[in-house]
Structure formats: structure tokens, C-alpha cells
Design a protein around this motif. Structure first.
Motif, mmCIF file in Angstrom:
data_model
loop_
_atom_site.group_PDB
_atom_site.id
_atom_site.type_symbol
_atom_site.label_atom_id
_atom_site.label_comp_id
_atom_site.label_asym_id
_atom_site.label_seq_id
_atom_site.Cartn_x
_atom_site.Cartn_y
_atom_site.Cartn_z
ATOM 1 N N UNK A 67 0.838 -1.196 0.000
ATOM 2 C CA UNK A 67 0.000 0.000 0.000
ATOM 3 C C UNK A 67 0.874 1.248 0.000
ATOM 4 N N UNK A 68 1.805 1.308 0.931
ATOM 5 C CA UNK A 68 2.722 2.449 0.989
ATOM 6 C C UNK A 68 4.117 1.922 1.308
ATOM 7 N N UNK A 69 5.033 2.113 0.364
ATOM 8 C CA UNK A 69 6.404 1.633 0.527
ATOM 9 C C UNK A 69 7.422 2.772 0.497
ATOM 10 N N UNK A 70 6.931 4.003 0.601
ATOM 11 C CA UNK A 70 7.855 5.128 0.569
ATOM 12 C C UNK A 70 8.627 5.215 -0.742
ATOM 13 N N UNK A 71 7.985 4.808 -1.840
ATOM 14 C CA UNK A 71 8.599 4.841 -3.183
ATOM 15 C C UNK A 71 9.765 3.862 -3.338
ATOM 16 N N UNK A 72 9.932 2.955 -2.392
ATOM 17 C CA UNK A 72 11.066 2.027 -2.489
ATOM 18 C C UNK A 72 10.894 1.074 -3.672
#
Length: 512
Positions: free
Chosen positions: A358-363
């Protein structure tokens, strides 16, 4: 749809081996379709020799047939057995093989036997009976299993990446072995050239001392000039200085050869041939630049690294999609050890899990961009390896077509200089020539002899390097079947390895 069909769907998808890696296309050759049409490239040696490659490509010619010097052959045998860099490359293959097996194992379920026991003492505030402490216990034994269903090919891509890395490492070892054969030959030829230089310098020194003694005697008797004496002395001192430099060069050449073969030079080495008696194959066909793609292990290595980077893109793409895993256990559970295996204690659990980023910090985005950049880097490295191979073969071909005439001219020059020295010395002894002409003739003869040695060394070294550039040196005997890149050969002709080689077809990997 039946539940059994729903469960079988991921298995079918996994068996198909689908990944999200881009379709691989080999980059276009960044070189011409053929080597130069200049006649210089096509010239063959004019030396008379009964030895011929008979049209065989370098990769099919064994190094025992390419070289004829028995001493050199023995040194190559020792190097292939003892060279430490070659040992490291073999160990790198073992490491890459293990890494591939680790990655491949993630495609299969993991099953473990599990046994556990637990006893707890609870304080009286938690006791169902007021004022009394109580004990709790649980025991279980059984099997647990877990499996990630690789619907989007993440693990498959990682497996392909590890397999391509393994193949690249094997090709690197093959390139190291081919390079070692040529390095030993080049260093051996350099040692022979150093021996010839010492012989020439010793001869010049002996002649110079004789001339100096004669001129000094004339000066002492008052019939010669000090200028002639000092000029004669310069030849002696220059030869002495060169002799020391050449002794040093020869010793360093031996040290370099010892490092390559991995042990001190044995005392029982067979007799060798002098530099001018080496008889290497000079008519090995160059073929087409496209042939280098299969002959040169460094090019194959670069392409396997490119395939590895291409597979890594598939893994980076799959990271954007859900990861599905199944975890289950089956066994027996009880509150006492005595009843653990009795009827009615069976227990099982089944826990499927889906994880959706969902949210990977743009990784994930950064990893995908990094994978694309790495692929572009490997494309450039692959193209550069092709260009380097093209240049090495082209240089070898043009040199092969010019050295013979150069050496023939230098041999005629050396004979002319020798005759000139004889005539100058004769005229000086009869008093019709000053000693300066003798000195000049001596110096010019010495220079001509050295140039001839350097040219002979360059010719043989060029042929050795051309043999390597065309992929020669991997096969020991002409006609032997080519062994895989990850199989180590001993010098007796049989191939041995610590474990069976991994082939592309064995694991269903379409890496071409």
C-alpha cells in the motif's frame, strides 16, 4: 468452480514459469559485419612450416597442438593445476552454484517437524478458584509447512537472475583459464627473449673488451690516441650496464612465470626451444565478428550478466503485486505428555495470507528504476566487450600479416651490420680507418640484434594473443569435445568437478 480447481490454479501458473521480466533481445553488434577487407589482414605467414590449422577455428584447436615447445607445454600443465587465480575462479563457481540453489529452493514448500511444550504458573488473581494458584500446560508435535505462491513470478525472476549469474561466473572462469594459457606462453617467450638479449650482450661485451684491449695497447705504445681508447671503453661500459639490466629483467621474468604456474620452476622440466625456433600455428582463420559471440567467454559472460539484470527487472515489477503465502500445520496437541498421542488429540491449522503493498515510501519504484539502469549498464558493458574483442582480433590479424616481412628485413639488416663491422675492423687494423667507424659499426650491430629479438618476440606474442582473442586455449587436445564452462579439466584429459554442472535445459531456463 470447485475448491480443488481454485487451489490448483496457482500451481498451474507456477508451473508455466511466467515472469514479469521483459522479453530479452540480444543487442545489435556495434561492430562491422566482417573484419577489414585490407589485404594486410588477410596475409598469412610466409614462413615455411608443415604445421597448419587446416581451417579449424581457434576454439577447436587444443593448446597442445598450437604450441610445440615441450617445456612450455609442461609449464602450462602446472599452471592449470596450481594457479591461485584459477582456483579462486573455481570457488566463485561453487559460490554462485550455492546461491542459485538457495534462490531456487524458494519455489518449493518448506516442511519442518515441530515439537513444543509449555508450562505456566498463574497467580491466584487469575485462578478460577479464589485463593489458589494454578498451573497450565500444553504440548504439541507435528509438521508445519509454508509456501509462497509465485503468481507474479517474483521468485521465478530471482531464480533466473541467480542462474544467469551462475552461468556468467562459469564463463568468467573459462576466460580466466584461456587467459592463463596465453599469459604463461607470453611470459615464457619473454624469458626466451631475455636469454637471447643476454647472449647478444655477452657477445658484444666480449668483442668490446677485445677491441678495448687492442686500442689501449696501441695507446700505451704511443701508436694510438686517447680518444680511440675512450671510445672503445664506452662500448664496454654500455654493454656492462645493459648486461645488468637484462639480468634483472630475466630474473623478474622468472618471478612472473613462477607466480603464474603457482610453484617454483621444477628442476625436471624438459628441454625447450629457442625463441627463433618456436613454431606456432599462423594460419588460424579469423571467421566473422559474429563468431566471437560464442567463442569468447568474456562476451558470453557479459551477456549472462545482461540476462541477470533483465530477470531482476521482473522481480522488481512483481514487487508491486500481492504476495500470497500458505501456512499450515498438522499434528497432535494435549495438555499432558502422557495423552499427547492418544485418540482425539489431533490438531491442524491452515492460514493463507495475502500481502498487498500500500505504501512503501517509493522504495518499489526506486528498485524498479534501479533495475532498469542496471540493465542499461550491462547493455553498454556487453557492447564494449564485443568492441574490445573485435579490436583485439583486428590488431592480431594486421600484425600477423606484417611481422614476417619486418623480421626478414631485420635479419638482412643484422647480416649487413655484421659484415660492416668486419670491414670497418679490417680497415682500422690496416690504418685506413679511424676507430670511430668501428665503434659506430659495433653499436649499430648491437642495436640491430636487439631489434631482431624484439620483433621475434612480438611476432610470437601476437600469435599467442590472437589465439586467445579467437577463443583458443580452452581445449587441451584438438578434437576433444568441448567441456562445459563450469567443469574443470585436469591435464590428463579428463574433466572433473566438485558437483554436476548446471545446464540451461536442466532447469527449464530459456536464457538465450
Amino acid at each position: 468452480m470447485k475448491p480443488q480447481s481454485l487451489f490448483a490454479l496457482p500451481v498451474v501458473l507456477l508451473a508455466m514459469g511466467c515472469t514479469m521480466a521483459p522479453h530479452y533481445q540480444r543487442p545489435l553488434l556495434p561492430v562491422a559485419n566482417s573484419f577489414s577487407a585490407d589485404t594486410t589482414y588477410a596475409n598469412q605467414s610466409s614462413r615455411s612450416s608443415v604445421r597448419s590449422a587446416n581451417g579449424q577455428p581457434a576454439a577447436d584447436i587444443g593448446w597442445r597442438q598450437f604450441f610445440v615447445d615441450p617445456r612450455l607445454k609442461r609449464l602450462i600443465e602446472i599452471a592449470l593445476s596450481n594457479n591461485r587465480d584459477l582456483r579462486v575462479s573455481v570457488l566463485n563457481i561453487a559460490a554462485a552454484r550455492s546461491q542459485f540453489q538457495i534462490t531456487r529452493s524458494e519455489l518449493f514448500p518448506t516442511i519442518a517437524a515441530v515439537a513444543s511444550g509449555d508450562r505456566q504458573r498463574q497467580p491466584n488473581v487469575f485462578s478460577p478458584v479464589a485463593g489458589r494458584n494454578y498451573m497450565t500446560a500444553s504440548y504439541s508435535v507435528g509438521l508445519s509447512a509454508s509456501w509462497e505462491i509465485d503468481l507474479f513470478g517474483r521468485v521465478q525472476s530471482l531464480r533466473d537472475q541467480a542462474l544467469a549469474t551462475y552461468f556468467a561466473t562459469a564463463q568468467a572462469r573459462k576466460a580466466a583459464e584461456i587467459s592463463l594459457v596465453s599469459q604463461v606462453a607470453d611470459q615464457y617467450l619473454a624469458l626466451l627473449a631475455a636469454d637471447d638479449e643476454l647472449k647478444v650482450t655477452d657477445g658484444t661485451l666480449r668483442t668490446g673488451r677485445e677491441s678495448y684491449a687492442m686500442v689501449k695497447l696501441a695507446f700505451d705504445n704511443g701508436t694510438g690516441s686517447e680518444l680511440d681508447m675512450q671510445q672503445a671503453r664506452t662500448v664496454v661500459e654500455a654493454a656492462l650496464a645493459n648486461h645488468q639490466a637484462q639480468v634483472r629483467t630475466r630474473a623478474q621474468a622468472i618471478n612472473a612465470l613462477v607466480l603464474l604456474i603457482g610453484e617454483p620452476l621444477p628442476d625436471d622440466l624438459p628441454a625447450g626451444l629457442p625463441l627463433d625456433a618456436q613454431d606456432l600455428l599462423v594460419d588460424i582463420p579469423a571467421g566473422l565478428p559474429s563468431d566471437l559471440l560464442a567463442r569468447r567467454p568474456d562476451i558470453v559472460e557479459a551477456e549472462q550478466n545482461l540476462l541477470s539484470a533483465n530477470a531482476n527487472i521482473g522481480a522488481a515489477r512483481a514487487a508491486f503485486f500481492p504476495r500470497i503465502s500458505l501456512t499450515g500445520a498438522f499434528g497432535s496437541a494435549s495438555t499432558t505428555l502422557t495423552t499427547l498421542f492418544k485418540a482425539g488429540t489431533g490438531a491442524w491449522s491452515f492460514a493463507p495470507q495475502i500481502v498487498l503493498p500500500v505504501f512503501e515510501g517509493q522504495s518499489n519504484v526506486a528498485n524498479l528504476n534501479y533495475a532498469y539502469v542496471q540493465r542499461d549498464i550491462h547493455i553498454a558493458e556487453y557492447e564494449k566487450s564485443v568492441q574490445v574483442a573485435f579490436r583485439e582480433v583486428s590488431d592480431g590479424l594486421v600484425a600477423r600479416g606484417t611481422y614476417d616481412e619486418q623480421i626478414a628485413a631485420l635479419e638482412r639488416n643484422e647480416r649487413a651490420q655484421r659484415r660492416r663491422l668486419e670491414l670497418s675492423d679490417l680497415r682500422y687494423r690496416h690504418g685506413t680507418e679511424r676507430y670511430l667507424s668501428v665503434l659506430t659499426a659495433q653499436t649499430d650491430l648491437y642495436s640491430a640484434q636487439q631489434q631482431l629479438i624484439y620483433a621475434r618476440l612480438a611476432r610470437w606474442t601476437n600469435l599467442v594473443d590472437l589465439y586467445r582473442a579467437l577463443g583458443g586455449g580452452w581445449t587441451e587436445q584438438t578434437g576433444d569435445p568441448e567441456r562445459p564452462a563450469d567443469v574443470v579439466a585436469n591435464v590428463s584429459g579428463s574433466a572433473v568437478t566438485g558437483s554436476l554442472p548446471i545446464s540451461k535445459s536442466e532447469h527449464g531456463a530459456d536464457l538465450n
